[in-house]
Design a protein around this motif. Structure first.
Motif, PDB file in Angstrom:
ATOM      1  N   ILE A 166       9.100   2.868   8.907  1.00 54.15           N
ATOM      2  CA  ILE A 166       8.033   2.355   9.764  1.00 54.15           C
ATOM      3  C   ILE A 166       6.648   2.708   9.230  1.00 54.15           C
ATOM      4  O   ILE A 166       5.654   2.030   9.521  1.00 54.15           O
ATOM      5  CB  ILE A 166       8.197   2.907  11.204  1.00 54.15           C
ATOM      6  N   ALA A 167       6.562   3.768   8.407  1.00 50.82           N
ATOM      7  CA  ALA A 167       5.266   4.208   7.873  1.00 50.82           C
ATOM      8  C   ALA A 167       4.885   3.477   6.589  1.00 50.82           C
ATOM      9  O   ALA A 167       3.741   3.566   6.145  1.00 50.82           O
ATOM     10  CB  ALA A 167       5.295   5.711   7.619  1.00 50.82           C
ATOM     11  N   LEU A 168       5.821   2.760   5.984  1.00 44.80           N
ATOM     12  CA  LEU A 168       5.562   2.156   4.668  1.00 44.80           C
ATOM     13  C   LEU A 168       4.423   1.133   4.664  1.00 44.80           C
ATOM     14  O   LEU A 168       3.583   1.166   3.751  1.00 44.80           O
ATOM     15  CB  LEU A 168       6.846   1.535   4.118  1.00 44.80           C
ATOM     16  N   PRO A 169       4.346   0.202   5.636  1.00 40.31           N
ATOM     17  CA  PRO A 169       3.213  -0.742   5.617  1.00 40.31           C
ATOM     18  C   PRO A 169       1.862  -0.026   5.658  1.00 40.31           C
ATOM     19  O   PRO A 169       0.927  -0.408   4.942  1.00 40.31           O
ATOM     20  CB  PRO A 169       3.439  -1.592   6.871  1.00 40.31           C
ATOM     21  N   GLN A 170       1.774   1.016   6.489  1.00 41.34           N
ATOM     22  CA  GLN A 170       0.532   1.781   6.586  1.00 41.34           C
ATOM     23  C   GLN A 170       0.206   2.475   5.271  1.00 41.34           C
ATOM     24  O   GLN A 170      -0.934   2.450   4.806  1.00 41.34           O
ATOM     25  CB  GLN A 170       0.678   2.825   7.690  1.00 41.34           C
ATOM     26  N   ILE A 171       1.206   3.083   4.647  1.00 39.72           N
ATOM     27  CA  ILE A 171       1.001   3.797   3.384  1.00 39.72           C
ATOM     28  C   ILE A 171       0.511   2.843   2.300  1.00 39.72           C
ATOM     29  O   ILE A 171      -0.448   3.138   1.571  1.00 39.72           O
ATOM     30  CB  ILE A 171       2.307   4.506   2.954  1.00 39.72           C
ATOM     31  N   ILE A 172       1.168   1.686   2.189  1.00 38.82           N
ATOM     32  CA  ILE A 172       0.777   0.708   1.170  1.00 38.82           C
ATOM     33  C   ILE A 172      -0.631   0.189   1.444  1.00 38.82           C
ATOM     34  O   ILE A 172      -1.449   0.031   0.522  1.00 38.82           O
ATOM     35  CB  ILE A 172       1.786  -0.451   1.118  1.00 38.82           C
ATOM     36  N   LEU A 173      -0.946  -0.073   2.707  1.00 36.23           N
ATOM     37  CA  LEU A 173      -2.271  -0.596   3.064  1.00 36.23           C
ATOM     38  C   LEU A 173      -3.369   0.409   2.724  1.00 36.23           C
ATOM     39  O   LEU A 173      -4.376   0.055   2.101  1.00 36.23           O
ATOM     40  CB  LEU A 173      -2.314  -0.949   4.550  1.00 36.23           C
ATOM     41  N   ILE A 174      -3.177   1.665   3.123  1.00 34.93           N
ATOM     42  CA  ILE A 174      -4.189   2.695   2.844  1.00 34.93           C
ATOM     43  C   ILE A 174      -4.362   2.872   1.337  1.00 34.93           C
ATOM     44  O   ILE A 174      -5.486   2.951   0.831  1.00 34.93           O
ATOM     45  CB  ILE A 174      -3.804   4.031   3.505  1.00 34.93           C
ATOM     46  N   ALA A 175      -3.240   2.935   0.615  1.00 37.06           N
ATOM     47  CA  ALA A 175      -3.309   3.114  -0.839  1.00 37.06           C
ATOM     48  C   ALA A 175      -4.015   1.942  -1.502  1.00 37.06           C
ATOM     49  O   ALA A 175      -4.860   2.129  -2.389  1.00 37.06           O
ATOM     50  CB  ALA A 175      -1.902   3.284  -1.407  1.00 37.06           C
ATOM     51  N   ALA A 176      -3.684   0.712  -1.078  1.00 38.44           N
ATOM     52  CA  ALA A 176      -4.289  -0.479  -1.684  1.00 38.44           C
ATOM     53  C   ALA A 176      -5.785  -0.548  -1.399  1.00 38.44           C
ATOM     54  O   ALA A 176      -6.590  -0.795  -2.304  1.00 38.44           O
ATOM     55  CB  ALA A 176      -3.590  -1.730  -1.164  1.00 38.44           C
ATOM     56  N   VAL A 177      -6.167  -0.328  -0.143  1.00 37.45           N
ATOM     57  CA  VAL A 177      -7.587  -0.420   0.234  1.00 37.45           C
ATOM     58  C   VAL A 177      -8.413   0.651  -0.462  1.00 37.45           C
ATOM     59  O   VAL A 177      -9.491   0.363  -1.016  1.00 37.45           O
ATOM     60  CB  VAL A 177      -7.748  -0.319   1.769  1.00 37.45           C
ATOM     61  N   THR A 178      -7.928   1.892  -0.471  1.00 42.31           N
ATOM     62  CA  THR A 178      -8.697   2.969  -1.121  1.00 42.31           C
ATOM     63  C   THR A 178      -8.800   2.748  -2.623  1.00 42.31           C
ATOM     64  O   THR A 178      -9.848   3.000  -3.218  1.00 42.31           O
ATOM     65  CB  THR A 178      -8.068   4.345  -0.842  1.00 42.31           C
ATOM     66  N   GLY A 203      -0.182   9.255   1.828  1.00 43.38           N
ATOM     67  CA  GLY A 203       0.827  10.188   2.319  1.00 43.38           C
ATOM     68  C   GLY A 203       0.218  11.275   3.194  1.00 43.38           C
ATOM     69  O   GLY A 203       0.752  11.610   4.258  1.00 43.38           O
ATOM     70  N   TRP A 204      -0.929  11.817   2.758  1.00 41.41           N
ATOM     71  CA  TRP A 204      -1.605  12.836   3.573  1.00 41.41           C
ATOM     72  C   TRP A 204      -2.126  12.243   4.873  1.00 41.41           C
ATOM     73  O   TRP A 204      -2.058  12.882   5.922  1.00 41.41           O
ATOM     74  CB  TRP A 204      -2.739  13.477   2.782  1.00 41.41           C
ATOM     75  N   ALA A 205      -2.660  11.035   4.815  1.00 46.82           N
ATOM     76  CA  ALA A 205      -3.155  10.380   6.037  1.00 46.82           C
ATOM     77  C   ALA A 205      -2.022  10.230   7.046  1.00 46.82           C
ATOM     78  O   ALA A 205      -2.195  10.479   8.252  1.00 46.82           O
ATOM     79  CB  ALA A 205      -3.757   9.016   5.701  1.00 46.82           C
ATOM     80  N   THR A 206      -0.844   9.851   6.571  1.00 50.29           N
ATOM     81  CA  THR A 206       0.312   9.686   7.449  1.00 50.29           C
ATOM     82  C   THR A 206       0.804  11.030   7.961  1.00 50.29           C
ATOM     83  O   THR A 206       1.194  11.155   9.131  1.00 50.29           O
ATOM     84  CB  THR A 206       1.443   8.953   6.703  1.00 50.29           C
ATOM     85  N   LEU A 207       0.773  12.050   7.120  1.00 52.10           N
ATOM     86  CA  LEU A 207       1.196  13.388   7.534  1.00 52.10           C
ATOM     87  C   LEU A 207       0.331  13.912   8.669  1.00 52.10           C
ATOM     88  O   LEU A 207       0.836  14.430   9.675  1.00 52.10           O
ATOM     89  CB  LEU A 207       1.130  14.346   6.335  1.00 52.10           C
ATOM     90  N   PHE A 208      -0.981  13.770   8.530  1.00 48.78           N
ATOM     91  CA  PHE A 208      -1.903  14.378   9.492  1.00 48.78           C
ATOM     92  C   PHE A 208      -2.203  13.494  10.703  1.00 48.78           C
ATOM     93  O   PHE A 208      -2.536  14.011  11.770  1.00 48.78           O
ATOM     94  CB  PHE A 208      -3.213  14.762   8.786  1.00 48.78           C
ATOM     95  N   PHE A 209      -2.093  12.174  10.545  1.00 47.72           N
ATOM     96  CA  PHE A 209      -2.470  11.271  11.653  1.00 47.72           C
ATOM     97  C   PHE A 209      -1.301  10.461  12.190  1.00 47.72           C
ATOM     98  O   PHE A 209      -1.477   9.690  13.133  1.00 47.72           O
ATOM     99  CB  PHE A 209      -3.580  10.334  11.205  1.00 47.72           C
ATOM    100  N   GLY A 210      -0.126  10.608  11.579  1.00 46.77           N
ATOM    101  CA  GLY A 210       1.040   9.893  12.063  1.00 46.77           C
ATOM    102  C   GLY A 210       1.207   8.530  11.428  1.00 46.77           C
ATOM    103  O   GLY A 210       0.309   8.025  10.751  1.00 46.77           O
ATOM    104  N   PRO A 211       2.356   7.890  11.651  1.00 48.70           N
ATOM    105  CA  PRO A 211       2.666   6.610  10.991  1.00 48.70           C
ATOM    106  C   PRO A 211       2.107   5.389  11.707  1.00 48.70           C
ATOM    107  O   PRO A 211       2.382   4.270  11.306  1.00 48.70           O
ATOM    108  CB  PRO A 211       4.201   6.593  11.024  1.00 48.70           C
ATOM    109  N   ASN A 212       1.321   5.595  12.773  1.00 44.72           N
ATOM    110  CA  ASN A 212       0.815   4.462  13.549  1.00 44.72           C
ATOM    111  C   ASN A 212      -0.699   4.486  13.670  1.00 44.72           C
ATOM    112  O   ASN A 212      -1.258   4.237  14.748  1.00 44.72           O
ATOM    113  CB  ASN A 212       1.445   4.452  14.950  1.00 44.72           C
ATOM    114  N   ILE A 213      -1.386   4.791  12.581  1.00 48.10           N
ATOM    115  CA  ILE A 213      -2.859   4.857  12.605  1.00 48.10           C
ATOM    116  C   ILE A 213      -3.451   3.535  13.050  1.00 48.10           C
ATOM    117  O   ILE A 213      -4.411   3.495  13.802  1.00 48.10           O
ATOM    118  CB  ILE A 213      -3.388   5.244  11.203  1.00 48.10           C
TER     119      ILE A 213
END
Length: 261
Positions: A208-220, A250-260
């Motif tokens: 469930i966290a993968l779309p968020q991880i890919i989005l954050i990585a791509a945008v940054t 990965g750190w963003a998901t660790l600290f803010f959860g998989p549903n930012i």
């Protein structure tokens, strides 16, 4: 049994982070170079031990190895030849201390806190090596993947099923992107290490966290690339490692959860 107060825990975490950061700064310098050597040369390089000045080869005494403070005290220069010592060492030490403190602040001295700290230490090593060498070593990404799967048998950050699917889908997503890009352009847009790193993050946080991880990585990665081009610090045709941006996600998901979002 005496328990640590919050302030004592954070102070201890900062000191531990500096010590581990010193180790990581050495590991990230040596490990990629050792991996490129022949087996006999690897053993010789490992056996040499001891921290030395890369310029004059002088062995550093113990009081020159105090994390962060030794570099500041010597104004970033070797005590023997006065050659400038790279700022990478205190930066890695400071980063490790900050992230270790953050893990303890958010999760406390719990199983989650210890796991988050181990996760972050391995991720720092991956971040630095990929940034400097465009290389994600299996020696780091695969243990991170298996550690995530094992910890999530206890549903630490995701359910066991979500973790397994996260690892599988994480790998396949970038595998498909890689081969699609190569088919269309004839070029390789990323390395296989990125597949394994995303699989490891999926193992930790679930599919469930993968779309968020890919989005954050791509945008940054796009933002950093555009800033670099505008400031003329990088060429638009120069390849940029994707691993550090996956690490940030990965750190963003660790600290803010998989549903930012």
């Amino acid at each position: 049994m005496t328990t640590l107060s919050t302030s004592q825990l954070l102070i201890f975490s900062g000191i531990l982070g500096l010590v581990i950061g010193s180790f990581l700064s050495m590991l990230t310098w040596r490990l990629p170079r050792i991996m490129m050597l022949e087996e006999e040369e690897q053993l010789k390089e490992i056996s040499l031990g001891g921290s030395k000045c890369p310029q004059c080869d002088a062995t550093l005494p113990w009081y020159r190895l105090i994390p962060l403070f030794s570099w500041l005290a010597t104004k970033g220069r070797c005590h023997n030849c006065k050659t400038k010592i790279s700022a990478r060492y205190p930066l890695i030490e400071a980063l490790t201390a900050i992230i270790t403190i953050t893990c303890m602040w958010q999760f406390g001295l719990t199983t989650e806190g210890i796991a988050a700290t181990l996760f972050s230490w391995i991720l720092i090593a991956i971040f630095v090596i990929d940034y400097e060498h465009q290389l994600i070593l299996d020696n780091l990404s695969l243990p991170l993947l298996w550690l995530g799967l094992l910890l999530n048998t206890q549903t630490l950050f995701a359910t066991p099923i979500d973790a397994i699917w996260g690892a599988a889908i994480g790998y396949l997503l970038l595998w498909v992107v890689f081969h699609s890009f190569k088919l269309l352009t004839g070029k390789e847009g990323m390395g296989y290490g990125d597949f394994k790193l995303l699989a490891a993050l999926g193992a930790w946080f679930g599919f469930i966290a993968l779309p968020q991880i890919i989005l954050i990585a791509a945008v940054t990665s796009i933002l950093i690339s555009l800033i670099g081009i505008m400031l003329k610090t990088r060429d638009r045709n120069t390849l940029m490692a994707f691993g550090p941006f996956l690490a940030i996600a990965g750190w963003a998901t660790l600290f803010f959860g998989p549903n930012i979002f």
